[in-house]
Design a protein around this motif. Structure first.
Motif, PDB file in Angstrom:
ATOM      1  N   THR A 135     -41.511   8.671-116.853  1.00  0.00           N
ATOM      2  CA  THR A 135     -41.504   7.440-116.423  1.00  0.00           C
ATOM      3  C   THR A 135     -41.760   7.672-114.816  1.00  0.00           C
ATOM      4  O   THR A 135     -42.441   8.297-114.359  1.00  0.00           O
ATOM      5  CB  THR A 135     -40.349   6.819-116.928  1.00  0.00           C
ATOM      6  OG1 THR A 135     -38.885   7.658-116.406  1.00  0.00           O
ATOM      7  CG2 THR A 135     -40.166   6.535-118.309  1.00  0.00           C
ATOM      8  N   ARG A 157     -40.509   3.036-119.930  1.00  0.00           N
ATOM      9  CA  ARG A 157     -39.094   3.165-120.119  1.00  0.00           C
ATOM     10  C   ARG A 157     -38.489   2.281-121.237  1.00  0.00           C
ATOM     11  O   ARG A 157     -37.637   2.511-121.974  1.00  0.00           O
ATOM     12  CB  ARG A 157     -38.585   2.760-118.680  1.00  0.00           C
ATOM     13  CG  ARG A 157     -37.006   3.278-118.536  1.00  0.00           C
ATOM     14  CD  ARG A 157     -36.537   2.719-117.139  1.00  0.00           C
ATOM     15  NE  ARG A 157     -36.842   3.785-116.291  1.00  0.00           N
ATOM     16  CZ  ARG A 157     -36.457   3.437-114.851  1.00  0.00           C
ATOM     17  NH1 ARG A 157     -36.021   2.204-114.386  1.00  0.00           N
ATOM     18  NH2 ARG A 157     -37.071   4.333-113.942  1.00  0.00           N
ATOM     19  N   SER A 178     -37.681  10.756-115.363  1.00  0.00           N
ATOM     20  CA  SER A 178     -37.891   9.920-114.228  1.00  0.00           C
ATOM     21  C   SER A 178     -38.235  10.602-112.883  1.00  0.00           C
ATOM     22  O   SER A 178     -37.019  10.960-112.253  1.00  0.00           O
ATOM     23  CB  SER A 178     -36.942   8.740-113.962  1.00  0.00           C
ATOM     24  OG  SER A 178     -37.428   7.673-113.515  1.00  0.00           O
ATOM     25  N   ASP A 239     -33.119   7.217-119.536  1.00  0.00           N
ATOM     26  CA  ASP A 239     -34.233   7.754-118.771  1.00  0.00           C
ATOM     27  C   ASP A 239     -33.246   8.645-117.661  1.00  0.00           C
ATOM     28  O   ASP A 239     -32.527   8.410-116.824  1.00  0.00           O
ATOM     29  CB  ASP A 239     -34.577   6.434-117.873  1.00  0.00           C
ATOM     30  CG  ASP A 239     -35.736   6.923-117.120  1.00  0.00           C
ATOM     31  OD1 ASP A 239     -36.737   7.259-117.694  1.00  0.00           O
ATOM     32  OD2 ASP A 239     -35.884   6.307-116.003  1.00  0.00           O
TER      33      ASP A 239
END
Ligand SMILES: NC(=O)c1ccc[n+]([C@@H]2O[C@H](COP(=O)([O-])OP(=O)(O)OC[C@H]3O[C@@H](n4cnc5c(N)ncnc54)[C@H](OP(=O)(O)O)[C@@H]3O)[C@@H](O)[C@H]2O)c1
Length: 254
Positions: A135, A157, A178, A239
């Motif tokens: 992400t 996400r 991320s 995430d």
């Protein structure tokens, strides 16, 4: 060797984060399929890794490519334990200047590509396997001229959460990773920066990172290893931010 005997797929593995992550996965014992649109860098990555990798040309936006890749993995290894859906990218464009072609290109690779990578691999993914999507911290940051790219990353996400539910019956975990500021090939290719501009940006941003440095592809690789391994068996739908603490305590100067 946290991934001994595991079979992994890394998309976009010829450069940058994908390349570094593929190397780390192999160091932890996985056999890694490294894919992308250009075979030459992939073959170099596979050669560097040695016997634990196989380079395959496959465009994530081409469903036939991804179906053929799944069939190859089935024939060669019987199944797949980890996907790192990493292929992607994007460049800054002002809201006024975004074209429908820009939209189709960025959503095509970053969102459609991720969806159809995972969908194509579902028949070969083993129960209990782990899907990890690359992400970006930009999804939350409201950075100037990054609205299109950030929206693609917000979309994927969201996939981590919906697919955690969709794949619950197979105990397949789905997480995002991320990355923060990871100066890769993309800074000069996608973002169009010169080497000097990259260094100036790194110098600007470094004081804003609590870890005291920008990130490396291997930093992301280490997080992917964690999410692929049994050490994260009770973690799904998250995430995982890997940015040296930048967004957790962002001072907002860079
Ligand atoms: N670097 C950062 O600071 C940062 C931060 C947050 C998130 N990310 C994300 O991290 C991922 C990797 O980025 P990177 O920085 O490592 O950039 P990169 O070096 O440009 O890597 C992107 C890779 O994706 C491949 N790719 C592009 N389109 C593809 C397609 N249609 N099918 C298959 N492969 C394709 C490219 O290879 P070919 O052109 O040969 O296909 C390339 O190897 C991206 O999803 C990016 O959005 C990066």
């Amino acid at each position: 060797m946290q991934l001994e005997g595991k079979i992994a797929l890394v998309t976009g593995a010829g450069t940058g984060i994908g390349r570094g992550t593929a190397r780390r996965l192999a160091e932890e014992g996985a056999f890694v399929y490294v894919t992308g649109r250009n075979l030459e860098p992939l073959e170099k990555v596979a050669a560097d890794i040695g016997g634990r990798a196989r380079a395959v040309r496959a465009d994530v936006t081409n469903k036939a490519d991804m179906d053929q890749l799944a069939e190859l993995i089935r024939q060669e290894h019987g199944g797949l334990d980890t996907i790192f859906a990493n292929a992607g990218g994007g460049h800054p464009i002002s809201l006024e200047q975004i074209t429908t072609e820009d939209f189709d290109r960025q959503f095509g690779v970053n969102v459609k590509g991720v969806l159809f990578t995972v969908q194509a691999m579902l028949p070969v993914l083993r129960d209990g396997s782990s899907i990890i999507i690359n992400t970006s911290i930009t999804a939350d940051m409201g950075l100037k001229d990054f609205s299109l790219y950030a929206a693609t990353k917000a979309a994927v996400r969201s996939f981590t959460k919906s697919w955690t539910t969709d794949l619950k019956h197979r105990r397949i975990r789905v997480n995002g990773v991320s990355p923060g500021v990871i100066p890769t090939d993309a800074y000069t290719t996608e973002l169009g920066m010169t080497e000097t501009q990259v260094q100036e940006y790194v110098d600007l941003v470094t004081p804003e990172v609590p870890a005291g440095r920008v990130g490396t592809a291997e930093d992301i690789g280490d997080a992917v290893i964690f999410l692929a391994s049994d050490a994260s068996s009770y973690i799904t739908g998250i995430d995982l931010v890997v940015d040296g603490g930048m967004t957790a305590v962002y001072a907002g100067k860079a």
